[in-house]
Design an enzyme around this catalytic site. Structure first.
Site, PDB file in Angstrom:
ATOM      1  N   THR A  31      27.625  41.881  57.441  1.00 22.88           N
ATOM      2  CA  THR A  31      26.773  42.880  56.806  1.00 22.88           C
ATOM      3  C   THR A  31      27.276  44.308  57.053  1.00 22.88           C
ATOM      4  OG1 THR A  31      24.934  41.386  57.216  1.00 22.88           O
ATOM      5  CG2 THR A  31      24.362  43.638  56.613  1.00 22.88           C
ATOM      6  N   GLU A  41      24.713  27.791  59.430  1.00 22.65           N
ATOM      7  CA  GLU A  41      23.949  28.954  59.922  1.00 22.65           C
ATOM      8  C   GLU A  41      22.492  28.833  59.457  1.00 22.65           C
ATOM      9  OE1 GLU A  41      25.604  32.818  59.103  1.00 22.65           O
ATOM     10  OE2 GLU A  41      23.718  33.839  59.510  1.00 22.65           O
ATOM     11  N   GLN A  77      -4.259  34.814  63.997  1.00 25.06           N
ATOM     12  CA  GLN A  77      -5.636  35.104  63.567  1.00 25.06           C
ATOM     13  C   GLN A  77      -6.639  34.430  64.507  1.00 25.06           C
ATOM     14  OE1 GLN A  77      -6.349  37.223  61.260  1.00 25.06           O
ATOM     15  NE2 GLN A  77      -8.540  36.907  60.974  1.00 25.06           N
ATOM     16  N   GLY A 115      -7.724  36.302  67.585  1.00 25.23           N
ATOM     17  CA  GLY A 115      -8.478  37.548  67.469  1.00 25.23           C
ATOM     18  C   GLY A 115      -7.634  38.734  67.925  1.00 25.23           C
TER      19      GLY A 115
END
Ligand SMILES: Cc1cc2nc3c(=O)[nH]c(=O)nc-3n(C[C@H](O)[C@H](O)[C@H](O)COP(=O)(O)OP(=O)(O)OC[C@H]3O[C@@H](n4cnc5c(N)ncnc54)[C@H](O)[C@@H]3O)c2cc1C
Length: 382
Positions: free
Chosen positions: A127, A245, A339, A342
C-alpha cells in the site's frame, strides 16, 4: 458443532501456543498497547518455540510442516486470548509464502533460518499513500544500476514495519503502456540500508500493539540478488498469495467473534438488571442465540476453506468469500455483544470494547469488503 479439521499434532501445538500466550503475553499486553508495538524478545521467544518456523523446511531450521492449519491454530489462539497482534500473522501467513515459493536456494539459505528463529522479522509493503485497493497504481520505483536496484518512493499502513529487518517492497521496475499490472516486482529490502526510513507508527483506533507504520525510500540500494522471483511478475504473485492472506484474516475474525460470544455469555450471567441476571431476559437469549448461530456458520465456512487450502485448491474467489463473510460476521457479532455490556462495553478496560475497535479494520485490510465483492461478482460472471 464438533470440528474435525485439526488432528492431534495441531492440538499439541495449540496447547503450547495457548500456554505461552497466557504466561508471557496476556499479563503484559496492556504495556505493549501503550508502547504501540510488541517487544523484539516476543518474536525471539516464538522463534525458539518453533511457532514462527513451523512451515519452514527442516533444512533451514523450521518444523517442516506443510499444513496451514498450524498457522490457523496460532491465529485462533491469539483471538481467543483477545490479543490484537497481526504482526505474527504477517510474518508467518503473508510473507513466508513468498519466501518459500519465489526464492532460489541461495536466498532460502540467507533468509529462512532467521525467519524461523525470529532473528529476521519481516513485513510486506504494497500500500502507498496514493493507492491501496488499486495495486496496479503503485508508483514506488526501482531502477537498475549495475548489480543493484535503486528504490524510491513511499509506503503506508505497513504492519510490523517498526520491528522488521526485511521488508518485501512492491515496486515498479518497468512501464508497459496499456498494461498497468505489468512491470511490478518484489524486492526484499534490508531495513538497515541507507535511505530506508520508518516514518510515523500510525495512531489507530484499535490494534494498538500492532505497529502500523509509514516507510520512505530515498535512493535505497538493493542488491540485485534480493529480487524475489522474476522481474515484472509481482502482480501475479500478489494475486496468488492474497488468497492465503485473506483466509488468515478470516480465521482471526471468526475466532474473535467466537471469543466475543464466550465473554459476553459470562458477562450476562454475572450482571444484574432490574433485580435479575441479564441472561434471564428474552432479548439477551435471542441476541446471543443469533450470534451463536452466526459463529457456527462462519466456523463451517472457515473449516471448509482450511481443508480446501491444505489440499491446494482454495481459489481467489473462495478466499474472498470467506474473508467477506467472516469479517462482516465479526463486526455484527462484536457489535451485538458490546450492546449487551451496556456502558461498560464502551470502556476500554472491558475486553469487548477493544475487540470492537480491533474488529473494524478486518473489513478494510487485505482488500476491502467492496473489493471482495468485486472479485466474487466477477467469479459468478458479473
Ligand atoms: C491496520 C492496517 C494494517 C495494514 N497492513 C498493511 C500491510 O502490512 N501492508 C500493506 O501493504 N498494506 C497494509 N494495509 C493497507 C490496507 O490493505 C489498505 O488500507 C486497503 O487495501 C485499502 O486501501 P486504501 O486504504 O488505500 O483504501 P482505498 O483503496 O482508497 O479505498 C477507499 C474506499 O473505496 C472503496 N473502493 C476502492 N476500490 C473500489 C472498487 N473498485 N469498487 C468499489 N469500491 C472501491 C474501498 O472499498 C473503500 O471503501 C493496512 C491497513 C490498515 C488499516
Amino acid at each position: 458443532m464438533r470440528r474435525t479439521v485439526f488432528d492431534d499434532d495441531h492440538e499439541v501445538f495449540r496447547a503450547t501456543v495457548r500456554d505461552v500466550l497466557a504466561r508471557e503475553v496476556v499479563p503484559v499486553f496492556p504495556e505493549w498497547e501503550k508502547a504501540g508495538a510488541a517487544p523484539r524478545g516476543f518474536y525471539r521467544l516464538l522463534g525458539k518455540l518453533g511457532v514462527l518456523g513451523v512451515r519452514v523446511p527442516e533444512e533451514y531450521g523450521g518444523g517442516g510442516q506443510s499444513s496451514f492449519k498450524f498457522n490457523a491454530v496460532v491465529n485462533e489462539e491469539m483471538a481467543r486470548a483477545k490479543l490484537g497482534l497481526g504482526t505474527v500473522r504477517v510474518h508467518t501467513d503473508i510473507v513466508l509464502p513468498y519466501l518459500l515459493r519465489y526464492t532460489d536456494d541461495e536466498q532460502k539459505r540467507r533468509w529462512l533460518p532467521g525467519v524461523a528463529d525470529g532473528g529476521l522479522m519481516t513485513a510486506i509493503a504494497m500500500t502507498e499513500p496514493g493507492t491501496g485497493s488499486d495495486l496496479a497504481g503503485i508508483t514506488t520505483t526501482a531502477t537498475r544500476d549495475g548489480d543493484h536496484w535503486i528504490l524510491n518512493g513511499a509506503k503506508t499502513f505497513i504492519t510490523g514495519a517498526v520491528n522488521a529487518d526485511l521488508v518485501l517492497v512492491v515496486a515498479r521496475t518497468s512501464v508497459s503502456p496499456g498494461n498497468r499490472r505489468a512491470g511490478l516486482s518484489i524486492l526484499v529490502v534490508d531495513t538497515s540500508s541507507p535511505g530506508f526510513s520508518v516514518g510515523r507508527n500510525l495512531a489507530k483506533i484499535g490494534l494498538k500493539a500492532q505497529d502500523t507504520a509509514e516507510l520512505a525510500f530515498d535512493d535505497v540500494r538493493v542488491p540485485a540478488e534480493n529480487l524475489l522471483g522474476e522481474e515484472g511478475r509481482a502482480f501475479e504473485y500478489l494475486g496468488h498469495n492474497l488468497a492465503q492472506e485473506r483466509l488468515s484474516i478470516a480465521v482471526n475474525a471468526q475466532a474473535a467473534a467466537a471469543a466475543a460470544v464466550d465473554l459476553t455469555l459470562a458477562y450476562v450471567t454475572e450482571r444484574n438488571v432490574f433485580g435479575k441476571p441479564l441472561s434471564g431476559f428474552q432479548n439477551t437469549k435471542f441476541v446471543l442465540a443469533e450470534c451463536a448461530a452466526e459463529v457456527e456458520a462462519g466456523q463451517a465456512m472457515v473449516d471448509r476453506a482450511l481443508e480446501e487450502h491444505d489440499a491446494g485448491g482454495l481459489s481467489v474467489a473462495d478466499a474472498a468469500k470467506v474473508k467477506l463473510f467472516c469479517t462482516e460476521l465479526q463486526s455484527r457479532v462484536v457489535d451485538k455483544c458490546l450492546q449487551l455490556h451496556g456502558g461498560y462495553g464502551y470502556v476500554l478496560e472491558y475486553p469487548i470494547a477493544r475487540m470492537y475497535a480491533d474488529a473494524r479494520v478486518t473489513r478494510i485490510f487485505g482488500g476491502t469488503s467492496e473489493v471482495m465483492k468485486s472479485i466474487i461478482a466477477k467469479s459468478i460472471g458479473l
